[in-house]
Design an enzyme around this catalytic site. Structure first.
Site, PDB file in Angstrom:
ATOM      1  CG  ASP A  56       3.473   1.781   9.468  1.00  0.00           C
ATOM      2  OD1 ASP A  56       3.063   2.678  10.231  1.00  0.00           O
ATOM      3  OD2 ASP A  56       3.676   1.971   8.252  1.00  0.00           O
ATOM      4  CB  ILE A  79       7.220   7.495  14.391  1.00  0.00           C
ATOM      5  CG1 ILE A  79       8.480   6.630  14.288  1.00  0.00           C
ATOM      6  CG2 ILE A  79       6.929   8.224  13.071  1.00  0.00           C
ATOM      7  CD1 ILE A  79       9.738   7.337  13.836  1.00  0.00           C
ATOM      8  CE  LYS A 102      -1.744   1.565   4.102  1.00  0.00           C
ATOM      9  NZ  LYS A 102      -1.431   2.966   4.440  1.00  0.00           N
ATOM     10  CG  ASN A 103       2.218   2.756   3.542  1.00  0.00           C
ATOM     11  OD1 ASN A 103       1.066   3.075   3.232  1.00  0.00           O
ATOM     12  ND2 ASN A 103       2.595   2.588   4.798  1.00  0.00           N
ATOM     13  NE  ARG A 110      -7.334   4.564   5.496  1.00  0.00           N
ATOM     14  CZ  ARG A 110      -7.195   5.833   5.799  1.00  0.00           C
ATOM     15  NH1 ARG A 110      -7.807   6.331   6.824  1.00  0.00           N
ATOM     16  NH2 ARG A 110      -6.419   6.609   5.075  1.00  0.00           N
ATOM     17  CB  CYS A 133      -5.243  10.889  11.338  1.00  0.00           C
ATOM     18  SG  CYS A 133      -3.693  10.028  11.492  1.00  0.00           S
ATOM     19  NE  ARG A 141       0.232  10.755   9.853  1.00  0.00           N
ATOM     20  CZ  ARG A 141      -0.177   9.715   9.126  1.00  0.00           C
ATOM     21  NH1 ARG A 141      -1.341   9.170   9.356  1.00  0.00           N
ATOM     22  NH2 ARG A 141       0.587   9.227   8.173  1.00  0.00           N
ATOM     23  NE  ARG A 185      -2.700  13.333   8.132  1.00  0.00           N
ATOM     24  CZ  ARG A 185      -1.541  13.759   7.763  1.00  0.00           C
ATOM     25  NH1 ARG A 185      -0.708  12.987   7.107  1.00  0.00           N
ATOM     26  NH2 ARG A 185      -1.138  14.975   8.043  1.00  0.00           N
TER      27      ARG A 185
HETATM   28  C1  EPZ Z   1       4.181   7.200   6.228  1.00  0.00           C
HETATM   29  O1  EPZ Z   1       3.394   8.266   6.749  1.00  0.00           O
HETATM   30  C2  EPZ Z   1       3.270   6.008   6.126  1.00  0.00           C
HETATM   31  N1  EPZ Z   1       2.155   6.314   5.244  1.00  0.00           N
HETATM   32  C3  EPZ Z   1       2.781   5.629   7.507  1.00  0.00           C
HETATM   33  O2  EPZ Z   1       2.027   4.457   7.363  1.00  0.00           O
HETATM   34  C4  EPZ Z   1       3.980   5.357   8.421  1.00  0.00           C
HETATM   35  O3  EPZ Z   1       3.533   5.118   9.723  1.00  0.00           O
HETATM   36  C5  EPZ Z   1       4.926   6.574   8.427  1.00  0.00           C
HETATM   37  O4  EPZ Z   1       5.286   6.910   7.052  1.00  0.00           O
HETATM   38  C6  EPZ Z   1       6.201   6.346   9.200  1.00  0.00           C
HETATM   39  O5  EPZ Z   1       6.887   5.248   8.702  1.00  0.00           O
HETATM   40  C7  EPZ Z   1       2.300   6.173   3.932  1.00  0.00           C
HETATM   41  O6  EPZ Z   1       3.352   5.802   3.428  1.00  0.00           O
HETATM   42  C8  EPZ Z   1       1.121   6.458   3.075  1.00  0.00           C
HETATM   43  P1  EPZ Z   1       6.237  10.658   8.091  1.00  0.00           P
HETATM   44  P2  EPZ Z   1       3.935   9.769   6.664  1.00  0.00           P
HETATM   45  O7  EPZ Z   1       6.131  11.889   7.266  1.00  0.00           O
HETATM   46  O8  EPZ Z   1       4.704   9.926   5.421  1.00  0.00           O
HETATM   47  C9  EPZ Z   1       6.643  14.166  11.306  1.00  0.00           C
HETATM   48  C10 EPZ Z   1       0.299   2.933   7.965  1.00  0.00           C
HETATM   49  O9  EPZ Z   1      -0.206   2.419   8.988  1.00  0.00           O
HETATM   50  N2  EPZ Z   1       6.537  15.118  10.185  1.00  0.00           N
HETATM   51  O10 EPZ Z   1       7.406   9.777   7.886  1.00  0.00           O
HETATM   52  O11 EPZ Z   1       2.785  10.657   6.910  1.00  0.00           O
HETATM   53  C11 EPZ Z   1       5.337  13.375  11.546  1.00  0.00           C
HETATM   54  O12 EPZ Z   1       4.410  14.098  12.306  1.00  0.00           O
HETATM   55  C12 EPZ Z   1       0.831   4.300   8.069  1.00  0.00           C
HETATM   56  O13 EPZ Z   1       0.354   2.381   6.858  1.00  0.00           O
HETATM   57  C13 EPZ Z   1       6.708  16.448  10.426  1.00  0.00           C
HETATM   58  O14 EPZ Z   1       6.943  16.887  11.568  1.00  0.00           O
HETATM   59  O15 EPZ Z   1       4.887   9.807   7.926  1.00  0.00           O
HETATM   60  C14 EPZ Z   1       5.871  12.144  12.238  1.00  0.00           C
HETATM   61  O16 EPZ Z   1       6.078  12.414  13.591  1.00  0.00           O
HETATM   62  C15 EPZ Z   1       0.146   5.293   8.862  1.00  0.00           C
HETATM   63  N3  EPZ Z   1       6.621  17.326   9.369  1.00  0.00           N
HETATM   64  C16 EPZ Z   1       7.226  11.913  11.573  1.00  0.00           C
HETATM   65  O17 EPZ Z   1       7.591  13.174  10.979  1.00  0.00           O
HETATM   66  C17 EPZ Z   1       6.382  16.900   8.097  1.00  0.00           C
HETATM   67  O18 EPZ Z   1       6.308  17.744   7.182  1.00  0.00           O
HETATM   68  C18 EPZ Z   1       7.245  10.847  10.487  1.00  0.00           C
HETATM   69  O19 EPZ Z   1       6.145  11.058   9.601  1.00  0.00           O
HETATM   70  C19 EPZ Z   1       6.220  15.527   7.869  1.00  0.00           C
HETATM   71  C20 EPZ Z   1       6.306  14.655   8.922  1.00  0.00           C
END
Ligand code: EPZ
Length: 432
Positions: free
Chosen positions: A319, A341, A34-35, A411, A129, A134, A105
């Protein structure tokens, strides 16, 4: 078809009923990721010709991304080999509307490619969420560093780059998967060289980068924390097969370990799951890996509790945290599970405690005392991986568990009840 009709609400109120107590035993196929499917679908916007994406999982999030592409005017068809054919040349709308972004998202992933190719993009601002706030500030700052003008107006991110994006050296404050993906896609068509430092190196980013390279992008440092992208004038269409889902793989392995069972997973890869396999071995599992498969056998034993801390790849994935928390709840011994995270991703422990688990929350750490058995109860899913942990808990509980709000599970887990039935689990879906 009118836009309103295309903006369908996919939420169903189906429930899962699971009768616990048995051991998982059997053999199943793992679906596509998915991701990585989501950013790869977003990347099709960059192409100047049709793209064929194969091995996409049949999941609500993928359907939402396809609905978003259609909404932007992109042609989407499913061919006879179950590959999705995307023709981005008919794109006429540069907007990701609120109605779709609020259901997923990951819609934010169309921002970088749309802006890079068309010089404009309006994406509804994704809110927080269940698992955390996020923010997307790093996505936006990276695009600004590449020359975009961005304003947030009436709940929309409005990004403009009339003369195209320009390469830049950008250091990400935090390791972000989506941020790295958005900027990588944007940089592929920017003028000149972009260096993305402190980039995420999750296998899904490698998959996206490989797809971009197959489209004609020039990227080096793939799989490292520094990505160097030499922007090209245009990208062409190609056929690309999405990698296996490492989190689906890990979830079935943990389910087998928690139940003292055995499982063979086909069409998957062990090399992208090293941290998870290491923890499962620590829990007492015998693991065998080979070309395209992973097998796990607990030989009927109860798992041993394992400590873990989530962190960006290659460390232990957030995850997989909820599923291990469920396994630790019935493991021999005590454990500490620390989530670094997302600020609210230990939310499932309250539902686990309602099933008889002994888990205390201290800051961002769950302190778990393993109990012999859990007891079936009605529980409610709050997010995708938390739901998976409740399904695992239900399998090791006495009696029946009813898991409500399973649209979260749908999902991320293709045909979950069929796959679990194939592994001998007493599970059925009741329509809501
Ligand atoms: C991706 O989310 C995945 N989603 C998530 O999968 C996964 O948990 C996550 O990466 C971490 O591995 C998809 O790939 C669609 P991040 P993403 O940006 O990209 C902070 C699942 O269950 N951050 O790596 O949204 C954020 O708040 C899920 O399949 C900022 O501060 O995650 C978090 O604390 C849900 N500013 C950390 O970084 C930003 O601009 C990592 O988030 C972006 C992120």
């Amino acid at each position: 078809m009118g836009r309103a009709k295309r903006l369908k609400d996919y939420k169903s109120m189906d429930k899962l009923i699971i009768r616990g107590g048995g051991r998982i035993d059997g053999d199943i196929r793992i679906s596509g990721s998915k991701n990585s499917g989501l950013p790869i679908l977003a990347a099709t916007i960059l192409a100047n010709g049709p793209m064929n994406i194969c091995n996409l999982p049949h999941l609500n999030d993928i359907t939402t991304m396809l609905a978003l592409l259609r909404c932007m005017g992109v042609g989407v068809t499913i061919n006879e080999k179950m590959c999705v054919e995307v023709d981005p040349c008919s794109l006429t709308e540069y907007e990701a509307p609120y109605e779709l972004v609020k259901t997923m998202r990951a819609s934010i992933l169309v921002l970088g490619p749309t802006l890079a190719k068309y010089g404009q993009a309006d994406v509804s601002f994704p809110g927080g969420c269940a698992i955390g706030s996020r923010p997307v500030d790093i996505h936006l700052r990276g695009l600004e560093a590449m020359g975009a003008e961005i304003e947030v107006d009436a709940g929309y991110i409005r990004a403009r780059a009339p003369g195209g994006l320009k390469g830049a050296h950008f250091v990400m404050d935090k390791v972000t998967v989506g941020g790295t993906e958005n900027l990588l896609m944007a940089a592929a068509l920017a003028k000149g060289k972009t260096i993305l430092d402190n980039a995420a190196r999750e296998p899904e980013i490698v998959d996206l980068a490989n797809c971009l390279v197959a489209m004609g992008a020039k990227i080096s440092g793939i799989g490292t924390t520094t990505l160097e992208i030499e922007g090209v004038e245009e990208l062409h269409g190609c056929t690309y097969t999405v990698m296996p889902d490492r989190i689906e793989t890990g979830t079935y392995l943990v389910a087998a370990a928690a139940t003292g069972g055995a499982v063979k997973l086909r069409d998957t890869r062990a090399d992208i799951l090293t941290a998870v396999l290491q923890k499962l071995e620590e829990a007492g599992a015998s693991i065998e890996t080979g070309e395209g498969y992973i097998s796990l056998d607990m030989h009927g034993r109860r798992p041993k509790a394992v400590d873990l801390i989530t962190a960006p790849y290659p460390a232990f994935p957030t995850d997989m945290q909820a599923q291990f928390t469920a396994m630790n709840a019935v493991a021999e011994g005590t454990s500490a599970v620390t989530e670094t995270i997302f600020e609210n991703r230990l939310i499932q422990i309250h539902e686990l405690n309602r099933m008889g688990a002994d888990i205390k929350l201290e800051g961002n750490t769950a302190l778990i005392k393993g109990v012999e058995r859990l007891k079936g109860a009605p529980v409610m899913a709050t997010d995708l991986r938390a739901s998976a942990s409740l399904v695992i808990a239900a399998m090791v509980a006495d009696g029946e568990t009813l898991v409500d709000r399973i649209y979260h599970i749908d999902r991320g887990y293709e045909c979950i009840e069929e796959k679990l039935q194939q592994l001998g689990v007493d599970i059925r879906r009741v329509p809501g």
